[in-house]
Design a protein around this motif. Structure first.
Motif, PDB file in Angstrom:
ATOM      1  N   VAL A   1       0.927  14.419 -17.632  1.00 33.69           N
ATOM      2  CA  VAL A   1       0.492  14.020 -16.300  1.00 33.69           C
ATOM      3  C   VAL A   1      -0.187  12.646 -16.348  1.00 33.69           C
ATOM      4  CG1 VAL A   1      -1.696  15.259 -16.540  1.00 33.69           C
ATOM      5  CG2 VAL A   1      -0.822  14.777 -14.284  1.00 33.69           C
ATOM      6  N   TYR A   2      -0.790  12.326 -17.494  1.00 34.41           N
ATOM      7  CA  TYR A   2      -1.492  11.031 -17.603  1.00 34.41           C
ATOM      8  C   TYR A   2      -0.511   9.879 -17.682  1.00 34.41           C
ATOM      9  CZ  TYR A   2      -5.267  14.205 -18.302  1.00 34.41           C
ATOM     10  OH  TYR A   2      -6.159  15.210 -18.112  1.00 34.41           O
ATOM     11  N   ILE A   3       0.625  10.145 -18.333  1.00 34.60           N
ATOM     12  CA  ILE A   3       1.662   9.114 -18.359  1.00 34.60           C
ATOM     13  C   ILE A   3       2.185   8.903 -16.936  1.00 34.60           C
ATOM     14  CG2 ILE A   3       3.900   8.469 -19.339  1.00 34.60           C
ATOM     15  CD1 ILE A   3       1.788   8.630 -21.469  1.00 34.60           C
ATOM     16  N   LEU A   4       2.370  10.015 -16.212  1.00 35.71           N
ATOM     17  CA  LEU A   4       2.857   9.907 -14.836  1.00 35.71           C
ATOM     18  C   LEU A   4       1.853   9.182 -13.944  1.00 35.71           C
ATOM     19  CD1 LEU A   4       4.398  13.450 -14.396  1.00 35.71           C
ATOM     20  CD2 LEU A   4       5.614  11.273 -14.433  1.00 35.71           C
TER      21      LEU A   4
ATOM     22  N   CYS B   1       0.838  -1.203   0.000  1.00 34.27           N
ATOM     23  CA  CYS B   1       0.000   0.000   0.000  1.00 34.27           C
ATOM     24  C   CYS B   1       0.874   1.254   0.000  1.00 34.27           C
ATOM     25  CB  CYS B   1      -0.916   0.038   1.220  1.00 34.27           C
ATOM     26  SG  CYS B   1      -2.189  -1.200   1.181  1.00 34.27           S
ATOM     27  N   LEU B   2       1.952   1.224   0.799  1.00 39.41           N
ATOM     28  CA  LEU B   2       2.838   2.384   0.852  1.00 39.41           C
ATOM     29  C   LEU B   2       3.528   2.587  -0.491  1.00 39.41           C
ATOM     30  CD1 LEU B   2       4.400   2.101   4.414  1.00 39.41           C
ATOM     31  CD2 LEU B   2       2.906   3.889   3.543  1.00 39.41           C
ATOM     32  N   LEU B   3       3.938   1.466  -1.104  1.00 38.92           N
ATOM     33  CA  LEU B   3       4.579   1.551  -2.416  1.00 38.92           C
ATOM     34  C   LEU B   3       3.625   2.189  -3.416  1.00 38.92           C
ATOM     35  CD1 LEU B   3       7.065   0.668  -4.153  1.00 38.92           C
ATOM     36  CD2 LEU B   3       5.729  -1.341  -4.762  1.00 38.92           C
ATOM     37  N   PHE B   4       2.373   1.744  -3.366  1.00 40.13           N
ATOM     38  CA  PHE B   4       1.387   2.275  -4.287  1.00 40.13           C
ATOM     39  C   PHE B   4       1.116   3.750  -3.996  1.00 40.13           C
ATOM     40  CE2 PHE B   4      -2.649   3.201  -6.086  1.00 40.13           C
ATOM     41  CZ  PHE B   4      -2.592   2.548  -7.299  1.00 40.13           C
ATOM     42  N   GLY B   5       0.972   4.067  -2.707  1.00 43.38           N
ATOM     43  CA  GLY B   5       0.744   5.458  -2.325  1.00 43.38           C
ATOM     44  C   GLY B   5       1.906   6.334  -2.757  1.00 43.38           C
ATOM     45  N   PHE B   6       3.116   5.794  -2.650  1.00 43.27           N
ATOM     46  CA  PHE B   6       4.303   6.540  -3.060  1.00 43.27           C
ATOM     47  C   PHE B   6       4.267   6.807  -4.565  1.00 43.27           C
ATOM     48  CE2 PHE B   6       8.695   6.528  -4.658  1.00 43.27           C
ATOM     49  CZ  PHE B   6       9.134   7.693  -4.051  1.00 43.27           C
ATOM     50  N   GLY B   7       3.892   5.782  -5.322  1.00 43.67           N
ATOM     51  CA  GLY B   7       3.782   5.959  -6.773  1.00 43.67           C
ATOM     52  C   GLY B   7       2.807   7.066  -7.121  1.00 43.67           C
ATOM     53  N   GLN B   8       1.678   7.073  -6.397  1.00 45.55           N
ATOM     54  CA  GLN B   8       0.662   8.088  -6.652  1.00 45.55           C
ATOM     55  C   GLN B   8       1.194   9.482  -6.275  1.00 45.55           C
ATOM     56  OE1 GLN B   8      -3.037   6.997  -4.736  1.00 45.55           O
ATOM     57  NE2 GLN B   8      -3.969   6.820  -6.746  1.00 45.55           N
ATOM     58  N   ALA B   9       1.860   9.555  -5.112  1.00 42.28           N
ATOM     59  CA  ALA B   9       2.400  10.837  -4.660  1.00 42.28           C
ATOM     60  C   ALA B   9       3.474  11.337  -5.618  1.00 42.28           C
ATOM     61  CB  ALA B   9       2.962  10.688  -3.253  1.00 42.28           C
ATOM     62  N   LEU B  10       4.280  10.411  -6.102  1.00 41.29           N
ATOM     63  CA  LEU B  10       5.351  10.776  -7.024  1.00 41.29           C
ATOM     64  C   LEU B  10       4.768  11.315  -8.324  1.00 41.29           C
ATOM     65  CD1 LEU B  10       8.447  10.638  -7.007  1.00 41.29           C
ATOM     66  CD2 LEU B  10       8.275   8.490  -8.261  1.00 41.29           C
ATOM     67  N   ALA B  11       3.696  10.656  -8.802  1.00 38.26           N
ATOM     68  CA  ALA B  11       3.055  11.117 -10.033  1.00 38.26           C
ATOM     69  C   ALA B  11       2.544  12.538  -9.856  1.00 38.26           C
ATOM     70  CB  ALA B  11       1.902  10.182 -10.401  1.00 38.26           C
ATOM     71  N   ILE B  12       1.962  12.819  -8.675  1.00 36.42           N
ATOM     72  CA  ILE B  12       1.460  14.164  -8.418  1.00 36.42           C
ATOM     73  C   ILE B  12       2.624  15.147  -8.340  1.00 36.42           C
ATOM     74  CG2 ILE B  12       0.286  15.607  -6.713  1.00 36.42           C
ATOM     75  CD1 ILE B  12      -1.335  13.076  -5.965  1.00 36.42           C
ATOM     76  N   ALA B  13       3.690  14.719  -7.656  1.00 34.75           N
ATOM     77  CA  ALA B  13       4.820  15.621  -7.444  1.00 34.75           C
ATOM     78  C   ALA B  13       5.526  15.960  -8.754  1.00 34.75           C
ATOM     79  CB  ALA B  13       5.805  14.994  -6.465  1.00 34.75           C
TER      80      ALA B  13
END
Lengths: 344, 398
Positions: free
Chosen positions: A306-309, A280-292
């Motif tokens: 942004v869609y690729i990210l 879950c943390l890995l996934f959350g990190f991926g999501q946060a990274l995409a936003i960042a």
């Protein structure tokens, strides 16, 4: 809609900090925010499947809980006249109860009637989406839930929240109370499953119900307990979605696939609480990274869309499942109905 | 224990549902539970309607409007069929994978892949329709199969759970579609975006399926040749599964993967091929919309959730071609009739999702259906001697 939301978040992020992405505390905070509902639902799924009942209905349980936590909060404030924080608290309880009830339906069909658990799980997801959308549009129309709906604001842990070292204080100790509960639930789920007698029994029921039954364990009752627990945990995750922040809000199909992500996290984590939390943390990190990274990452003269990210967390999960973790093996009796009357 | 029973008598034919039964008996027996499931779902849906609107008559008028809306005029019948077309293809995709023991939640993503490929071909070339349309169909088929190849390969050779990989690829496909159709932050149009800046739709495709309902029968009919293609695919679905060696391997793998391996079937290859064919069907669902009533690719394409509804349709149709077609038409009727129900009786269309969910719930919980209908109905009598195929594989082996 979601994409727009992410864009918006990305925008504020970029203007706040232009320096290196990884050293920005907001990245890590967003990771925790994205991971919270996932962790709760994944814990629920893990406990349910450890007892031998396949649960792909976390999405539906979260969605129903999200709606009812918002609805109960609304009614508790407007009808019972409770203070905002009381109303939100009652709302959270309402969400948990709603999650338990939906889980009870799944348990009843799976345990009492030996239903195909994948089919009924999928049905519950569909049912939950229909039910919440129907109630949402019938009760709130196009205006949506009231703007002044109470929520559960973040809570600064005394002393700890002011730690300056590596911004640990703001990242870890200025979060939503439900986030703390989510990570506490991981520890509790681990202790429950692997360090208590009832947890041992629950796992034995999921591995070999016949043997457990012979040893005098009530298979059916433990499975009811596990599935209901999973509903309660998913329900808390749903309540978090609706009520996190100073103001609560419910929107149509608000979970938008988080329950399925939690399901994936459970499998990636090989049906263990800490493994699922890591996923879950890995996934959350991926999501946060995409936003960042939105609007910041350029390859040559091309700015990466942004869609690729946004694909990042999903691609990371596929890579994790396909390359890194290898085969993950479910509990032996996962998904098999157990009939005590049937001869072995 | 299960495996040894299977290994000592590796005879999957014993599990074939058709073996030794009259087709009529089997058909009725297989219809019983779905029909009761539909009936029970309608009753509970009616209760929800009645409670929500605080009226006894609301469910009755609502259902009447639903029925009239779905089948009241020739135009409505035709529109019901139109609504069912992508569902039929997508349900074939899900059902085919189920037959091979795979749960393809990713029909949705494979469908986007097919739709994007068909759009790319359809807006790029200006060939005559009889060349371009098959090209679009071919592109969509290949794209869908390719999108499904990833989970197929990962499942066959890495053991990655297909439920996770297909689901993740749904989101990847969704974001890819957004990327194709929406302006970037800097204002660059997406690769497939049409000329109107900021409007997230593609240009109209240069070839569409011809309408097959003559104008004198139904004015403004939209039912097109994609429906015929769907029926043809139903035959292909059946032919591959029941008349080819590959189909036998697929069903054997789906029934008991270890037994299939002992029997000398190349299980990995079979899994990959199952996913490829499944994805191809899903890709066709994409082109059936883009080159059908859609005429273009819109960013709101994901609102239809054809791929997810298809899971329900496939389950209701018991993973058979004819069952999938009937179930898809039922879902199409509910979707199209629901519009009239909302317009006339003022009942929110989301009640349809509730009913659809309930139907699937009851299909999954056969014993619950039998419990609720007290085994008294004549339809249910056919269920007392159940065909072996209905018993879950693990328990049949015991």
């Amino acid at each position: 809609m979601i994409a727009f939301h992410l864009l918006f978040l990305g925008g504020t992020f970029c203007s706040a900090e232009a320096c290196s992405v990884l050293s920005n505390p907001l990245l890590w905070e967003t990771t925790l925010v994205s991971a919270t509902p996932l962790v709760l639902a994944a814990m629920g799924g893990t406990i349910s499947e450890r007892s031998g009942v396949v649960n792909i209905a976390m999405e539906g349980m979260m969605l129903v809980a999200a709606f009812f936590s918002a609805y109960v909060t609304d009614k508790a404030a407007s009808l019972a006249g409770l203070a905002p924080w009381e109303a939100a608290l009652v709302g959270v309880v309402g969400g948990i109860v709603a999650g338990c009830l939906i889980a009870g339906l799944h348990a009843w069909a799976s345990i009492r009637f030996h239903a195909n658990q994948v089919v009924t799980g999928m049905a519950i997801n569909l049912l939950a989406l229909g039910l919440t959308s129907y109630l949402y549009y019938t009760l709130y129309g196009s205006q949506g839930t009231p703007g002044n709906l109470a929520g559960i604001p973040n809570w600064n842990v005394p002393v700890l929240s002011s730690i300056k070292f590596m911004s640990l204080g703001p990242i870890l100790f200025q979060e939503n109370p439900i986030t703390y509960l989510a990570f506490l639930s991981v520890v509790l789920a681990h202790i429950f499953l692997f360090r208590t007698r009832i947890g041992l029994r629950l796992r034995s029921v999921g591995e070999h119900p016949r043997a457990a039954d012979t040893a005098g364990i009530n298979v059916q009752r433990l499975r009811y307990l596990a599935v209901t627990l999973s509903g309660g945990l998913s329900g808390l995750g749903g309540a978090y979605l609706a009520l996190n922040g100073p103001h609560g809000l419910f929107s149509d199909n608000m979970t938008s696939g988080r329950g399925f992500i939690a399901l994936a996290a459970m499998i990636v984590g090989k049906w263990t609480p800490f493994g699922a939390m890591g996923a879950c943390l890995l996934f959350g990190f991926g999501q946060a990274l995409a936003i960042a990274l939105a609007g910041q990452l350029t390859v040559g003269s091309y700015q990466v869309s942004v869609y690729i990210l946004n694909m990042l967390p999903y691609v990371i999960t596929i890579l994790a499942v396909g390359g890194l973790i290898g085969r993950s093996i479910p509990p032996a009796a996962d998904g098999l109905p157990y009939d005590p009357a049937e001869s072995a | 224990m299960i495996d040894t029973t299977q290994a000592t008598s590796p005879s999957p034919p014993a599990a074939l549902p058709e073996a030794g039964r009259s087709p009529w008996y089997t058909a009725l027996g297989q219809l019983g539970v779905p029909l009761m499931a539909i009936l029970l779902a309608l009753i509970i849906g009616g209760i929800v309607m009645g409670v929500a609107l605080k009226s006894f008559t609301a469910p009755l008028t609502g259902y009447w409007d639903l029925l009239v809306g779905a089948f009241g005029t020739p135009y409505d019948v035709e529109e019901t069929l139109v609504a069912s077309i992508p569902l039929i293809f997508a349900a074939f995709a899900v059902a085919f994978a189920f037959r091979g023991g795979l749960f393809n939640i990713g029909a949705e993503g494979q469908l986007y892949a097919g739709a994007m490929a068909a759009t790319a071909v359809g807006i790029t070339f200006t060939w005559p329709g009889w060349v371009l349309l098959p090209a679009c169909v071919l592109a969509a088929t290949l794209a869908g199969a390719l999108w499904a190849a990833v989970p197929g390969l990962l499942k066959a050779y890495r053991g990655a759970h297909e439920v996770i990989t297909t689901m993740m690829l749904n989101y990847v496909a969704l974001n890819l579609m957004h990327y194709m159709l929406i302006n970037s932050i800097t204002g660059t149009p997406g690769p497939l975006e049409g000329p109107l800046a900021g409007n997230p739709v593609s240009r109209g495709v240069n070839a569409t399926f011809p309408v097959i309902v003559p104008g004198w029968l139904v004015a403004n009919a939209r039912l097109n040749a994609a429906f015929l293609l769907a029926l043809v695919c139903g035959v292909i679905f059946w032919f591959i599964l029941f008349r080819t060696t590959l189909g036998y391997a697929i069903r054997a793998t789906g029934f008991n993967i270890k037994a299939a391996r002992y029997a000398g079937i190349n299980v990995n290859r079979t899994i990959l091929l199952t996913m490829l064919i499944s994805g191809a069907f899903a890709g066709l669902a994409g082109v059936s919309y883009v080159c059908g009533v859609g005429g273009q690719l819109q960013d709101t394409f994901d609102n239809f959730t054809f791929g997810f509804d298809a899971i329900a349709v496939a389950l209701l149709g018991k993973n058979s071609a004819i069952g999938a077609i009937l179930a898809a038409i039922l879902f199409g009727a509910l979707d199209h009739g629901g519009i009239n129900m909302q317009a006339t009786a003022g009942i929110d269309t989301h009640i349809i999702s509730i009913i659809q969910g309930l139907i699937i719930f009851f299909v999954g919980a056969e014993a619950l259906v039998r419990f609720l209908s007290h085994r008294g109905y004549s339809v249910m009598r056919f269920r007392t001697a159940r065909p072996e195929a209905d018993v879950p594989a693990e328990r049949a082996a015991v």
